[in-house]
Design a protein around this motif. Structure first.
Motif, PDB file in Angstrom:
ATOM      1  N   ARG A 156       0.886  -1.015   0.026  1.00 15.95           N
ATOM      2  CA  ARG A 156      -0.009  -0.101  -0.024  1.00 15.95           C
ATOM      3  C   ARG A 156       0.795   1.296  -0.133  1.00 15.95           C
ATOM      4  N   TRP A 168       2.128  -6.976   8.281  1.00 14.70           N
ATOM      5  CA  TRP A 168       0.887  -7.321   7.449  1.00 14.70           C
ATOM      6  C   TRP A 168       0.878  -8.884   7.418  1.00 14.70           C
ATOM      7  N   HIS A 202      -3.071   0.256  -4.419  1.00  8.91           N
ATOM      8  CA  HIS A 202      -1.978  -1.008  -4.390  1.00  8.91           C
ATOM      9  C   HIS A 202      -0.715   0.000  -4.629  1.00  8.91           C
ATOM     10  N   ARG A 213     -15.622  -6.400  -6.575  1.00  7.79           N
ATOM     11  CA  ARG A 213     -16.465  -5.920  -5.328  1.00  7.79           C
ATOM     12  C   ARG A 213     -15.512  -5.879  -4.067  1.00  7.79           C
ATOM     13  N   CYS A 242     -10.146  -8.561  -0.025  1.00  7.52           N
ATOM     14  CA  CYS A 242     -10.759  -8.305   1.487  1.00  7.52           C
ATOM     15  C   CYS A 242     -10.843  -9.534   1.992  1.00  7.52           C
TER      16      CYS A 242
HETATM   17  C1  HEM Z   1     -20.011  -6.475   1.633  1.00  7.77           C
HETATM   18  C2  HEM Z   1     -18.968  -6.128   2.345  1.00  7.77           C
HETATM   19  C3  HEM Z   1     -17.470  -5.808   2.004  1.00  7.77           C
HETATM   20  C4  HEM Z   1     -16.993  -5.141   1.029  1.00  7.77           C
HETATM   21  C5  HEM Z   1     -17.651  -4.805  -0.381  1.00  7.77           C
HETATM   22  C6  HEM Z   1     -15.539  -4.927   0.973  1.00  7.77           C
HETATM   23  C7  HEM Z   1     -14.665  -4.605   0.133  1.00  7.77           C
HETATM   24  C8  HEM Z   1     -13.228  -4.590   0.380  1.00  7.77           C
HETATM   25  C9  HEM Z   1     -12.366  -3.981  -0.656  1.00  7.77           C
HETATM   26  C10 HEM Z   1     -12.453  -3.254  -1.853  1.00  7.77           C
HETATM   27  C11 HEM Z   1     -10.982  -4.087   0.025  1.00  7.77           C
HETATM   28  C12 HEM Z   1      -9.770  -3.572  -0.677  1.00  7.77           C
HETATM   29  C13 HEM Z   1      -9.294  -4.822  -1.303  1.00  7.77           C
HETATM   30  C14 HEM Z   1      -7.904  -4.312  -2.227  1.00  7.77           C
HETATM   31  O1  HEM Z   1      -7.384  -3.621  -1.973  1.00  7.77           O
HETATM   32  O2  HEM Z   1      -7.708  -5.001  -3.303  1.00  7.77           O
HETATM   33  C15 HEM Z   1     -11.175  -4.497   0.977  1.00  7.77           C
HETATM   34  C16 HEM Z   1     -10.195  -4.857   2.226  1.00  7.77           C
HETATM   35  C17 HEM Z   1     -10.129  -5.119   3.544  1.00  7.77           C
HETATM   36  N1  HEM Z   1     -11.484  -5.453   4.178  1.00  7.77           N
HETATM   37 FE1  HEM Z   1     -13.445  -5.592   3.196  1.00  7.77          FE
HETATM   38  N2  HEM Z   1     -15.165  -5.495   2.542  1.00  7.77           N
HETATM   39  C18 HEM Z   1     -16.207  -5.935   2.937  1.00  7.77           C
HETATM   40  C19 HEM Z   1     -16.348  -6.679   4.058  1.00  7.77           C
HETATM   41  C20 HEM Z   1     -15.425  -6.724   5.125  1.00  7.77           C
HETATM   42  C21 HEM Z   1     -15.706  -7.439   6.463  1.00  7.77           C
HETATM   43  C22 HEM Z   1     -17.141  -7.787   6.920  1.00  7.77           C
HETATM   44  C23 HEM Z   1     -14.543  -7.264   6.873  1.00  7.77           C
HETATM   45  C24 HEM Z   1     -13.887  -7.932   8.427  1.00  7.77           C
HETATM   46  C25 HEM Z   1     -14.828  -8.110   9.448  1.00  7.77           C
HETATM   47  C26 HEM Z   1     -13.546  -6.589   5.993  1.00  7.77           C
HETATM   48  C27 HEM Z   1     -12.142  -6.344   6.348  1.00  7.77           C
HETATM   49  C28 HEM Z   1     -11.427  -6.126   5.181  1.00  7.77           C
HETATM   50  C29 HEM Z   1      -9.829  -5.681   5.551  1.00  7.77           C
HETATM   51  C30 HEM Z   1      -9.054  -6.000   7.038  1.00  7.77           C
HETATM   52  C31 HEM Z   1      -9.201  -5.093   4.484  1.00  7.77           C
HETATM   53  C32 HEM Z   1      -7.904  -4.620   4.125  1.00  7.77           C
HETATM   54  C33 HEM Z   1      -7.017  -6.057   3.819  1.00  7.77           C
HETATM   55  C34 HEM Z   1      -5.548  -5.709   3.322  1.00  7.77           C
HETATM   56  O3  HEM Z   1      -5.381  -4.460   2.997  1.00  7.77           O
HETATM   57  O4  HEM Z   1      -4.865  -6.657   3.467  1.00  7.77           O
HETATM   58  N3  HEM Z   1     -14.182  -6.300   4.897  1.00  7.77           N
HETATM   59  N4  HEM Z   1     -12.541  -4.829   1.512  1.00  7.77           N
END
Ligand code: HEM
Length: 399
Positions: free
Chosen positions: A45, A71, A211, A274, A282
């Motif tokens: 990032r 990470w 990214h 998404r 995610c």
């Molecule tokens: C409909 C629900 C959700 C959507 C649409 C969503 C979408 C996303 C997206 C687009 C990213 C960025 C991915 C990337 O950089 O390529 C992300 C990252 C992340 N999401 Fe979700 N998310 C959802 C639900 C959740 C839930 C329920 C959790 C945890 C309880 C969560 C935890 C995280 C975390 C920790 C990251 C950072 C991952 C990283 O940088 O390694 N998300 N999410």
């Protein structure tokens, strides 16, 4: 700053500070193959001024941390302990309880004519800094995205009453006279297609979470130095006419015809993004997808919905004939710009709700519910407590 389209990327942007690459179609960077090949390279990032201040320069947060040992440690904990298939399955009763709580709040609010809610999250008594950062990161990432997704889906279903009625008919036929459960979802192909079509039309981060590459690489003949920032124009990818016919139309049947497109399994990597893509995808994708689908299923099964006066009066800029605003608003997060006002009518299947709640709803005149993300956030914050963390959710400020 200069942009170039000479490579197969949509734009390579040279700026005085850091090089940037923008990808805006399914075939950018040579299509899936090159993207997959360089996923690890772009798994970091870029620095973010705001988060630098918030984290006092430590970047100890899963979503913002560079791709290093910290990470990787968090990623391992999250995938093997919090969201492993066994742990995920064992928490089904807690998710069910929270969905029932959501229905109860809806019935009670409708009776009282309450319009909105907000949640405050506080008192997280944990002494380890990294656990706190992980929990806060999960709450941040998990609540808004899921709430926002359900709100957009309800807006699309109000704008497309025929699709809404078809989804309700599917629920009635498959689930019949009990409350819908997670285990019913595989038997509800039309509902699943609605969820996917909603993901496609309303990505919560239209320009992706950024990214960054940690080493130089060549993609489709184009050279990218280390520390190139990659921005994926997910909005454009999701409306690529070479992939999606009639891309601006909300048409769930496209996913009924292609059930193999599955944003959670990751096999359609760059078609429906998404939840992002690659190593930084995610980690809460399965939980988010299940909660969004379950919430929508319960809202459709239990209630008949009507567009409320305030929604119609708001003019529905860019919206449909019944006045629901379904136009995307372009910012980092794709929130609805105007609140969604809906009316709950008497329950469709009163026997599904607890008797006392059903009676309250029958006796009450329909009331406006502001179906805002503040409201759903308060409910989603509660379901996140299933992670086993002491989270005190104080619901305040109901109007
Ligand atoms: C409909 C629900 C959700 C959507 C649409 C969503 C979408 C996303 C997206 C687009 C990213 C960025 C991915 C990337 O950089 O390529 C992300 C990252 C992340 N999401 Fe979700 N998310 C959802 C639900 C959740 C839930 C329920 C959790 C945890 C309880 C969560 C935890 C995280 C975390 C920790 C990251 C950072 C991952 C990283 O940088 O390694 N998300 N999410």
């Amino acid at each position: 700053m200069a942009t170039s389209n000479s490579c197969n990327t949509d734009a390579k942007i040279e700026s005085a500070s850091r090089p940037k690459a923008m990808s805006g179609s399914f075939d950018s960077f040579g299509g899936q193959g090159d993207f997959r090949k360089h996923d690890a390279t772009f798994a970091s990032r870029p620095p973010c001024r705001v988060f630098n201040i918030l984290s006092e320069g430590t970047y100890r947060n899963m979503g913002y941390a560079p791709c290093g040992p910290f990470w990787h440690r968090l990623k391992r904990i999250v995938t093997t302990q919090l969201f492993s298939p066994a742990v995920y399955a064992s928490h089904e009763p807690i998710r069910r309880k929270e969905i029932h709580y959501m229905l109860k709040v809806l019935v009670e609010d409708s009776h009282k004519g309450k319009k909105s809610g907000e949640s405050l999250i506080g008192n997280i008594f944990l002494d380890d800094r990294d656990i706190v950062s992980l929990v806060v990161g999960l709450l941040n990432a998990g609540t808004d995205a899921s709430a926002n997704t359900v709100e957009w889906a309800m807006a699309e279903l109000m704008a497309n009453p025929d699709i809404r009625k078809k989804a309700q008919a599917e629920l009635d036929a498959v689930v019949q006279d009990r409350l819908v459960q997670e285990s019913d979802i595989p038997n509800l192909p039309f509902l699943q297609a609605i969820v996917k079509e909603n993901y496609r039309m309303h990505p919560s981060a239209p320009l992706s979470v950024r990214h960054e590459s940690h080493e130089p690489c060549v993609i489709s003949g184009c050279e990218f130095p280390a520390l190139t920032e990659l921005i994926m124009n997910i909005f454009a990818i999701h409306r690529d006419p070479s992939v999606y016919e009639n891309p601006d139309k909300f048409d769930p049947t496209r996913f009924v015809r292609s059930p193999e497109v599955d944003p959670v399994a990751g096999n359609d990597f760059y078609q429906l993004m998404r939840f992002g893509a690659g190593r930084r995808m995610c980690p809460g994708q399965q939980l988010g997808n299940t909660m969004v689908t379950s919430m929508l299923a319960n809202l459709l099964q239990c209630f008949e919905w009507e567009t409320a006066t305030s929604e119609r009066e708001s003019g529905g800029g860019g919206g449909d004939e019944v006045g629901v605003d379904i136009a995307n608003h372009y910012s980092f997060i794709n929130y609805r710009q105007k609140p969604l006002y809906l009316l709950t009518k008497p329950p469709r299947l009163a026997s599904l709700l607890q008797p006392t709640l059903a009676i309250i709803l029958f006796l009450s005149t329909p009331q406006q519910i502001l179906f805002s993300d503040g409201f759903t956030s308060s409910l989603l914050s509660l379901f996140l407590s299933y992670l086993g963390i002491v989270v005190v959710v104080v619901t305040v400020g109901r109007i």
